[in-house]
Design an enzyme around this catalytic site. Structure first.
Site, short mmCIF file in Angstrom:
data_model
loop_
_atom_site.label_atom_id
_atom_site.label_comp_id
_atom_site.label_asym_id
_atom_site.label_seq_id
_atom_site.Cartn_x
_atom_site.Cartn_y
_atom_site.Cartn_z
N HIS A 158 -8.86 14.29 0.43
CA HIS A 158 -10.04 15.02 0.90
C HIS A 158 -10.98 14.11 1.70
CE1 HIS A 158 -9.59 18.44 -2.30
NE2 HIS A 158 -8.64 18.44 -1.38
N ASP A 159 -10.84 12.81 1.53
CA ASP A 159 -11.56 11.87 2.38
C ASP A 159 -10.89 11.82 3.76
OD1 ASP A 159 -12.46 9.59 3.73
OD2 ASP A 159 -12.39 8.26 2.03
N HIS A 167 -9.10 31.66 11.74
CA HIS A 167 -9.41 32.89 10.99
C HIS A 167 -9.69 34.06 11.93
CE1 HIS A 167 -9.38 30.99 7.04
NE2 HIS A 167 -9.99 29.97 7.61
N THR A 212 -13.35 13.04 8.94
CA THR A 212 -13.11 11.81 9.68
C THR A 212 -11.81 11.22 9.14
OG1 THR A 212 -14.14 10.30 8.11
CG2 THR A 212 -15.59 11.31 9.75
N TRP A 214 -11.25 8.09 8.95
CA TRP A 214 -11.51 6.77 8.37
C TRP A 214 -11.59 6.83 6.85
CZ3 TRP A 214 -10.53 3.48 11.93
CH2 TRP A 214 -10.90 3.71 13.25
N ASP A 216 -13.79 6.38 4.62
CA ASP A 216 -15.23 6.20 4.64
C ASP A 216 -15.94 7.02 3.55
OD1 ASP A 216 -14.76 8.71 5.58
OD2 ASP A 216 -15.85 8.48 7.46
N SER A 218 -15.77 10.16 3.03
CA SER A 218 -16.36 11.40 3.55
C SER A 218 -16.23 12.57 2.57
CB SER A 218 -15.79 11.76 4.92
OG SER A 218 -14.41 11.96 4.85
N HIS A 389 1.77 18.90 -4.55
CA HIS A 389 1.22 19.91 -5.47
C HIS A 389 1.92 19.92 -6.83
CE1 HIS A 389 -0.59 21.64 -1.70
NE2 HIS A 389 -1.62 21.52 -2.52
N ARG A 474 3.62 25.34 6.86
CA ARG A 474 2.72 24.43 7.58
C ARG A 474 3.49 23.30 8.28
NH1 ARG A 474 -1.00 27.80 8.32
NH2 ARG A 474 -2.55 28.13 6.71
#
Ligand code: HEM
Length: 628
Positions: A158-159, A167, A212, A214, A216, A218, A389, A474
């Site tokens: 998730h970072d 949508h 991002t 990176w 970082d 986020s 998953h 995907r």
């Protein structure tokens, strides 16, 4: 496939090393070599792969911007991470920014948008049912890891990345084979392609990363400056806002009940715990900086705390999480070498870098930024190999942290989204949650081990998805090559028969052959990876591992704040010391001291923790399984 072209030429010495290990590996694979030699083998393999497996998602490097078109308006970002990801590279300031495209590990001509026939054959829902669905009572635990390891990797992804979905336009209408039920039609929003900037984008569309790229932090700080501002306190203390109740501090909620943090999709109790833990760590850093530098402004405190916290997460991931999931002595040495160099942790802590530029001798931090001639981005294939998953179990068993008494066992499905705080509401503390995650197992990354709630997942945005089907669609939609092509382009051997692919598992080979109409070239990368025999100690396939070899070090090597200005001037002496002398265990104990006794003998916080006596009486598979 013709001969792959290299995007950069290794040096003469490197070419000799690569060729020597090619010869050695004809007789002995890298993972069977003595530890030190195996680590050197991997270092040369990485150089070789960097030459073949880094490709920009744009036709032109000019998309990365220049100081002329993207000027730094605030000098603060010379020494602070910008939340939009800008100015990490001062020469190409848009590199790794929010909204930039994902790159590729394979040449773009091998990653084309599929035809309708290619997208739907074989039927992804059948694949989900045959090769992903966990059988009733058939949870396969990964007994060398704990559930914290599963939550950690989702927290990290998730970072790093998230695709934007479309949508507005017609969704995919996933064909359902006769006799296969689903509530109504199975639709799925398409991945939103970036606008066409070059004719090559028609055949190989670019997809944007809305985070991002990176390392970082986020996921806790947000991927725009505006988002970050909204998450900070209004006081000049540099801290992140946390809510507080009798169970302690936790991530605050917005008016609709959504967690107010950098990235709140796919939320469950595991995200609640790690977001809270690293927000607390940020705030502890702020206290330290405020004490050491009483004249600093709130921004100065925030910026340094963020730099340190992000580097700490990168280090924990590199030297703790990765060796836990790839539990092999060569990886232990290799991953430690990524951070500390082959001279090791003790010497590097004592003397600093003894080699100015060698990442092999003294590690990547401070070795100098190098993008290997391709602008930094994360890649579609990198995302594909993180489709883990099956790490998620069906249930979580909760225990009290000090004596280990069993409280309750809850289906994970009941601990997601708005229900993530449910255990806290019932009186289970954060310390109890961490202890419980420390002794629960995650699922093994293999066939038929997707938790069934994920194959029937309702998300707060109103979508209803079978994540097994989605993971296949995907990859195909985004042009990720199928298993054999994937391996070929990673310079791995390619199985000629299904039985060779499965390492002799006859029944599985037959099922694969049936679903894939006997055509081994059609096997999806994810299915092949779940089906191949794994290297002893490894928690995932060698196919996926090759992508990690290139990308794990690249995230460090491209980052100005890690490979570049890794010094006390950038981090302060206290900040640098904090990163280098803190482990995941220290973070846990700092904020939840009740865990100290349990963790005192733990070597790695992501391996199963020592159980308290009362927990040993619990017989459920969540914490008790035959060790593999
Ligand atoms: C309760 C926990 C989880 C939930 C509810 C969840 C749900 C989802 C959903 C809804 C998506 C987007 C699907 C789409 O493309 O339409 C997704 C994507 C993804 N998930 Fe999970 N997930 C969970 C845990 C995990 C874990 C443990 C991992 C391990 C790394 C993981 C890795 C990924 C990856 C790599 C993607 C692709 C992201 C992208 O397309 O940019 N997830 N997940």
């Amino acid at each position: 496939m013709g001969e792959q072209k290299k995007t950069f030429q290794p040096s003469f010495f490197e070419r000799i090393g690569i060729s020597t290990f090619h010869l050695i590996n004809r007789v002995v694979p890298w993972f069977k070599l003595p530890t030190f030699l195996g680590a050197i083998n991997l270092a040369f393999l990485r150089i070789e792969l960097r030459g073949y497996n880094l490709h920009d998602g744009y036709a032109s490097a000019s998309e990365q911007g220049s100081p002329g078109d993207t000027p730094m308006m605030d000098e603060r970002f010379q020494t602070a991470r910008n939340s939009d990801g800008q100015f990490n590279s001062l020469e190409q300031p848009r590199m790794g920014c929010t909204g930039m495209r994902f790159g590729r590990n394979f040449p773009r001509e091998h990653c084309q948008k599929p035809t309708e026939e290619e997208l739907w054959f074989p039927n992804p829902r059948i694949i989900s049912e045959k090769f992903m669905a966990r059988k009733e009572g058939g949870f396969i635990p990964a007994t060398t890891l704990n559930l914290l390891a599963a939550a950690w990797i989702q927290f990290q992804t998730h970072d790093w990345f998230n695709h934007e979905l479309d949508h507005e336009n017609e969704p995919h209408d996933i064909p359902l084979p006769p006799g296969h039920s689903w509530q109504g039609k199975m639709t799925l929003p398409k991945t939103k392609p970036d606008e066409i900037l070059d004719p090559s984008d028609v055949k190989c569309p670019g997809y944007k990363n809305v985070n991002t790229a990176w390392w970082d932090g986020s996921q806790i700080y947000g991927s725009t400056e505006e988002a970050t501002r909204a998450l900070r306190t209004s006081r000049p203390d540099g801290k992140l806002e946390l809510a507080e109740n009798r169970t302690g501090a936790f991530i605050p909620r917005d008016k609709d009940g959504n967690p107010r943090t950098g990235f709140s999709d796919n939320w469950w109790v595991g995200m609640e715990m790690l977001h809270t833990l690293f927000a607390l760590e940020h705030n502890a850093l702020c206290d330290m900086f405020q004490k050491a530098y009483p004249k600093w402004t709130g921004d100065q405190i925030f910026d340094k705390a963020r730099l340190v916290n992000s580097a700490l997460m990168a280090k924990i991931h590199t030297v703790e999480w990765t060796p836990a999931i790839l539990a092999h002595p060569i990886l232990e040495l290799g991953m430690n070498a990524n951070w500390w160099g082959l001279v090791g942790e003790k010497l590097t802590k004592m003397l600093g870098r003894i080699s100015k530029n060698s990442e092999i001798i003294s590690g990547i931090p401070g070795s100098g930024v190098d993008h290997d001639e391709i602008p930094f981005s994360l890649t579609e294939e990198f995302i594909s190999v993180y489709r883990m998953h099956s790490l998620l179990p069906d249930n979580i068993a909760f225990f009290e942290a000090t004596h280990g008494k069993h409280y309750t066992t809850t289906p994970l499905a009941d601990l997601t989204f708005q229900n993530a705080q449910k255990p806290l509401e019932s009186g289970i503390s954060f310390g109890d949650l961490f202890y419980s995650f420390g002794i629960n197992y995650p699922g093994a990354i293999t066939n038929n081990n997707y938790p069934n709630f994920l194959r029937d997942l309702h998300t707060p945005d109103g979508l209803h998805r079978d994540m097994g089907t989605v993971d296949i669609v995907r990859d195909r939609e985004r042009g990720v090559p199928r298993y054999c092509a994937f391996r070929r382009m990673l310079r791995l051997s390619v199985p000629k028969t299904f039985e060779e692919l499965t390492g002799g598992k006859k029944e599985l080979a037959e099922q694969l052959s049936e679903v894939y109409s006997g055509n081994i070239e059609l096997v999806d990368a994810l299915v092949g990876s779940h089906s191949e025999p794994v290297i002893p100690g490894f928690g995932f396939s060698e196919t996926a591992f090759r992508i990690f070899i290139v990308m794990a070090s690249r995230r460090l090597k491209s980052d100005r704040f890690i490979a570049g200005q890794w010094n006390a001037e950038m981090y302060t002496k206290e900040g640098l010391h904090w990163v280098q002398h803190t482990t995941m265990k220290d973070v846990l104990i700092r904020h939840f001291p009740e865990l100290e006794d349990t963790l005192k003998n733990s070597q790695n916080a992501f391996a199963p923790w020592e159980m308290k006596p009362d927990s040993k009486n619990y017989q459920g598979i969540e914490t008790n399984a035959k060790k593999t």
